[in-house]
Design an enzyme around this catalytic site. Structure first.
Site, PDB file in Angstrom:
ATOM      1  N   GLY A  33      -9.832   1.412  -0.215  1.00 58.68           N
ATOM      2  CA  GLY A  33      -9.062   1.313   1.029  1.00 58.68           C
ATOM      3  C   GLY A  33      -8.577   2.665   1.489  1.00 58.68           C
ATOM      4  CG  ASN A  34      -7.918   3.485   5.338  1.00 59.41           C
ATOM      5  OD1 ASN A  34      -6.879   3.294   5.960  1.00 59.41           O
ATOM      6  ND2 ASN A  34      -9.053   2.853   5.627  1.00 59.41           N
ATOM      7  NE  ARG A  35      -2.745   8.479   0.641  1.00 59.00           N
ATOM      8  CZ  ARG A  35      -2.154   8.091  -0.483  1.00 59.00           C
ATOM      9  NH1 ARG A  35      -1.217   7.164  -0.446  1.00 59.00           N
ATOM     10  NH2 ARG A  35      -2.501   8.634  -1.634  1.00 59.00           N
TER      11      ARG A  35
END
Ligand code: CTP
Ligand code: CA
Length: 236
Positions: A33-35
């Site tokens: 995933g990412n932030r």
């Protein structure tokens, strides 16, 4: 005190905004995933709704407080929840078929695991991890820009950039604007406390040729309104 005059310049317009960050399953319990919190995308959706648009928000894994903001916001948006890039692509394209404007504010995973096993991957003590093979995801924004699901549709993207040895934030943004074929690209500098998860933002708005057509800074809502100002100039 003066009552603010409502600006309904998006009345009768249908808009789709993707927000958040996609997650790609490694196995049933893990993901890449990412932030991205989804804050800027949700601000865009709410600003459009306030200006009279009929809004579909395609929400990928929003931060909990951002989800609350969607629920308690003054204007209603239709919300489609998605997790992966494939789901986000399907939802954006389904809603986009009827839309005057599509804004890709989501942070889309560039790659996904080539295979997703049905069972949890087990570690074998003493043996290192097995490598995870990745494959490239479709570029949803470039597809939308090149296909145009609807005649005259305005397609807008974001470019989160850091400057590096090969170019500045703006140089990278300009190259991306030309490559993607979107009508507008909002370039923002990320990293070291900027962009992701923060309340405020600063963007340079480029057209498809990479020329600067606007600047916006302030709260994510103020940035959103500046972007809609640029979009309305392109609407027939
Ligand atoms: N985007 C997309 N589909 C992808 C990757 C990105 O639609 N598979 C969209 C994002 O929503 C954003 C824009 O493209 O509006 C730019 O995303 P970004 O990650 O900055 O660009 P990339 O082309 O993926 O380039 P890179 O990550 O290498 O900088
Ligand atoms: Ca990317």
């Amino acid at each position: 005190a003066a009552v603010p005059v409502e600006n309904l310049d998006l009345a009768g317009r249908r808009v789709v905004v993707s927000a958040g960050g996609t997650r790609e399953a490694i196995d049933p319990v893990r993901f890449i995933g990412n932030r991205s919190s989804g804050r800027q995308g949700v601000a865009l959706a709410q600003a459009a709704a306030a200006r009279g648009a009929e809004v579909t928000l395609v929400a990928a894994n929003l931060a909990a407080d951002v989800t609350d903001q969607v629920r308690t916001g003054p204007q209603a948006c239709a919300v489609v929840q998605v997790e992966s890039t494939a789901e986000l692509r399907d939802a954006v394209r389904a809603a986009g078929a009827e839309a005057d404007v599509v804004v890709m504010a989501a942070a889309v995973a560039d790659f996904r695991p080539a295979a997703t096993p049905d069972a949890k991957i087990k570690k074998v003590p003493g043996q290192g991890p097995a490598p995870i093979e990745l494959v490239e995801n479709p570029d949803i924004l470039a597809e939308l820009a090149h296909e145009r699901l609807r005649a005259g549709q305005v397609v807008v993207g974001f470019a989160a950039e850091t400057g590096d040895a090969t170019g500045s934030v703006l140089e990278h943004g300009r190259a991306k604007a030309r490559r993607k074929g979107a009508d507008l690209i909002a370039v923002n500098a990320v990293g070291s406390g900027r962009g992701f998860g923060t309340e405020s933002n600063e963007v340079t708005i480029l057209d498809g040729a990479g020329d600067v057509v606007g600047l916006a800074s302030g709260t994510k809502r103020e940035v959103a309104d500046a972007l809609w100002d640029a979009v309305t100039k392109l609407l027939p």
